[in-house]
Design an enzyme around this catalytic site. Structure first.
Site, PDB file in Angstrom:
ATOM      1  CG  LEU A   1      40.051  34.196  40.501  1.00 54.74           C
ATOM      2  CD1 LEU A   1      38.717  33.492  40.733  1.00 54.74           C
ATOM      3  CD2 LEU A   1      40.523  33.938  39.082  1.00 54.74           C
ATOM      4  CG  HIS A   2      41.926  41.543  39.523  1.00 51.77           C
ATOM      5  ND1 HIS A   2      43.068  40.823  39.674  1.00 51.77           N
ATOM      6  CD2 HIS A   2      42.229  42.578  38.724  1.00 51.77           C
ATOM      7  CE1 HIS A   2      44.043  41.392  38.992  1.00 51.77           C
ATOM      8  NE2 HIS A   2      43.562  42.462  38.395  1.00 51.77           N
ATOM      9  NE  ARG A   3      44.302  40.208  34.281  1.00 51.05           N
ATOM     10  CZ  ARG A   3      44.771  41.387  34.621  1.00 51.05           C
ATOM     11  NH1 ARG A   3      44.062  42.474  34.385  1.00 51.05           N
ATOM     12  NH2 ARG A   3      45.938  41.538  35.167  1.00 51.05           N
TER      13      ARG A   3
ATOM     14  CG  ASP B   1      42.547  36.930  37.282  1.00 54.04           C
ATOM     15  OD1 ASP B   1      43.100  37.562  38.211  1.00 54.04           O
ATOM     16  OD2 ASP B   1      41.314  36.985  37.068  1.00 54.04           O
TER      17      ASP B   1
END
Ligand code: UD1
Length: 370
Positions: free
Chosen positions: A203-205, A290
């Protein structure tokens, strides 16, 4: 003929590596420029080592900043390099800030630009990458595409069909080249997990991790799933910061390196190198992500992918591959995730031209055009 290529952030490295190989074997003069957008060893240098990418000829060292600061700094530092090198063609890959900033700089100097992975559209302008894609494609000269939707998007936006080349996916060239080597990675043993008995999370958005409410909702849903099957979460530096900042540390735990049991929850590790991550993904029961690239990699590996986004710029991973979009809705994350950990099969097929030969096709075209 002199080619100059730009890389900046982690997802660029696996896309450029097969092109570097082609330039080397064909004896084409090639200058590699790293903007320095990503600079941690585990986000950058490790990938150069594992993928056999030559050391960059130039490192602009721009580092972190706001979108505008990074863009400006890349343009300011790249301009003199382009003036000195005067390449016949500049290659950019993907959709990161470095891709867009370099394209603007070259176009203003009258240097031709080829965009690899052109034409993808999420139609969501809240994503910084969508702005990067639109700007890059509107002024690039040559467009190399990975899937049919990209060809359609470019034609609809008025790009001349003769400038669009459907060549396949250089990131998949890298995957196919290294997948057997990755098999030797000891990462499963190191983490204490068993093949097909764990899931992977990335997850990094900004839309997922920069909002306390969204990140809490996602991690809570994943925490529920992790009661049934351990989840390994190699964490991006910005996400790690946010978890602590938003007081969500109780939903994850640091991987101690071994002995992950069936009820161990979400286990955080440092960002992994290319080979370890490829092995971890290939042997996973399910991947929650993501990321754009991971939707494509899981499609080729045949591993079910649950994408925590409302849209994707890579629709072929849904229509042809193993991907499903669930957004940030905890109920959906739970129900689709549970189905997959309980063996719901998602047999997909490999999209056209994702066959390990994209870089060859690109350099064939370049040799003809430049
Ligand atoms: C960038 C790309 C994104 C890509 C992602 C992969 C853009 C707009 N976004 O997002 O498309 O999927 O890379 O990782 O280009 N940081 C470090 N060490 C590093 C790099 C970053 O600690 O080596 C931290 C810094 O706090 C930095 C933050 O991460 O401010 C964000 O880095 P940045 O390059 O701006 O964007 P990413 O979120 O990595």
């Amino acid at each position: 003929m002199k080619i100059l290529s730009i890389v900046g952030a982690r997802p660029n490295f696996m896309k450029i590596a097969p092109l570097c190989d082609q330039f080397r074997t064909r004896g084409i003069s090639h200058v590699l420029v790293h903007t320095g957008q990503h600079y941690d060893h585990k986000m950058s240098k490790l990938f150069f080592e594992e993928l056999g990418i030559p050391r960059p000829d130039r490192d602009l060292g721009v580092g972190s900043g706001t979108q505008a600061e990074q863009t400006a700094e890349i343009m300011r530092r790249l301009e003199p390099v382009l003036l000195e090198e005067r390449p016949d063609l500049m290659i950019v890959v993907g959709d990161v800030t470095s891709t867009m900033a370099a394209t603007i700089t070259a176009a203003k100097l009258g240097i031709s630009v080829a965009h690899v992975e052109s034409g993808l559209r999420s139609f969501d302008r809240t994503m910084p990458e969508e702005i990067n894609r639109l700007l890059t494609d509107s002024i690039a000269d040559w467009h190399f595409t990975t899937e049919e939707s990209a060809n359609e998007n470019l034609r609809r936006e008025g790009v001349d069909s003769e400038r669009i080349f459907f060549v396949g996916n250089t990131m998949i060239d890298s995957l196919l080249k290294h997948v057997d080597r990755a098999d030797a990675s000891p990462i499963l043993v190191t983490l204490g997990v068993t093949a097909k008995h764990y899931g992977v999370v990335t997850l990094h958005r900004p839309s997922n991790v920069d909002s306390a409410e969204n990140l809490a909702a996602i991690l809570s849903a994943l925490h529920e799933i992790a009661r049934e099957m351990p989840l390994v979460f190699p964490v991006h530096p910005r996400t790690r910061k946010r978890i602590t900042e938003f007081g969500l540390d109780h939903l994850v735990r640091e991987g101690s390196g071994s002995g992950i049991g069936s009820d161990s929850g979400i286990v955080i590790t440092e960002p992994l190198g290319y080979l370890d991550f490829l092995k971890l993904t290939r042997e996973a029961k399910v991947v929650f992500t993501d990321s754009g690239g991971i939707q494509e990699e899981t499609t080729v590996l045949g591993v079910p992918c649950v994408t925590l986004r409302e849209n994707t710029e890579r629709p072929v991973t849904v229509t042809c591959g193993t991907n499903i979009l669930v957004g940030m809705d905890p109920e959906k994350i739970l129900s689709e995730g549970r189905k997959r950990i309980n063996g719901h099969s998602c047999e997909g097929s490999v999209p056209p031209l994702w066959d390990g030969k994209a870089a060859e096709r690109i350099v064939d075209v370049i040799e003809r055009l430049v």
